[in-house]
Write a protein that holds these residues in place. Structure first.
Motif, short mmCIF file in Angstrom:
data_model
loop_
_atom_site.label_atom_id
_atom_site.label_comp_id
_atom_site.label_asym_id
_atom_site.label_seq_id
_atom_site.Cartn_x
_atom_site.Cartn_y
_atom_site.Cartn_z
N GLY A 23 0.80 -1.21 0.00
CA GLY A 23 0.00 0.00 0.00
C GLY A 23 0.83 1.26 0.00
N ASN A 24 0.17 2.36 -0.22
CA ASN A 24 0.78 3.68 -0.20
C ASN A 24 0.33 4.43 1.04
N VAL A 25 1.22 5.27 1.58
CA VAL A 25 0.89 6.07 2.75
C VAL A 25 0.20 7.35 2.29
N VAL A 26 -0.98 7.61 2.85
CA VAL A 26 -1.71 8.84 2.58
C VAL A 26 -2.07 9.47 3.91
N GLU A 27 -2.35 10.77 3.88
CA GLU A 27 -2.74 11.47 5.10
C GLU A 27 -4.24 11.73 5.06
N SER A 28 -4.93 11.37 6.14
CA SER A 28 -6.38 11.57 6.21
C SER A 28 -6.69 13.03 6.53
N ASP A 29 -7.98 13.36 6.50
CA ASP A 29 -8.41 14.72 6.79
C ASP A 29 -8.10 15.13 8.23
N SER A 30 -8.07 14.15 9.14
CA SER A 30 -7.81 14.45 10.55
C SER A 30 -6.32 14.49 10.87
#
Length: 54
Positions: A23-30
């Motif tokens: 998977g890839n690391v993404v940043e959530s809205d929080s």
């Protein structure tokens, strides 16, 4: 933040088992970092929360 694909361990709710997924690391809205990918067995989307970015 790197967008390279890495292997993570997560729980697949469809298979009901822990599986390693790429998977890839993404940043959530929080502001939390999450690894998003797909289950290698059934193709269901999988997530793993890694913690707050910072």
């Amino acid at each position: 933040m790197s967008q390279s694909t890495q292997t993570y361990n997560g729980y697949c709710v469809k298979c009901r088992e822990k599986r390693d997924f790429e998977g890839n690391v993404v940043e959530s809205d929080s502001g939390r970092r999450m690894a998003k990918g797909t289950c290698p067995e059934c193709g269901t989307k999988m997530n793993r929360i890694l913690g707050k970015a910072g």
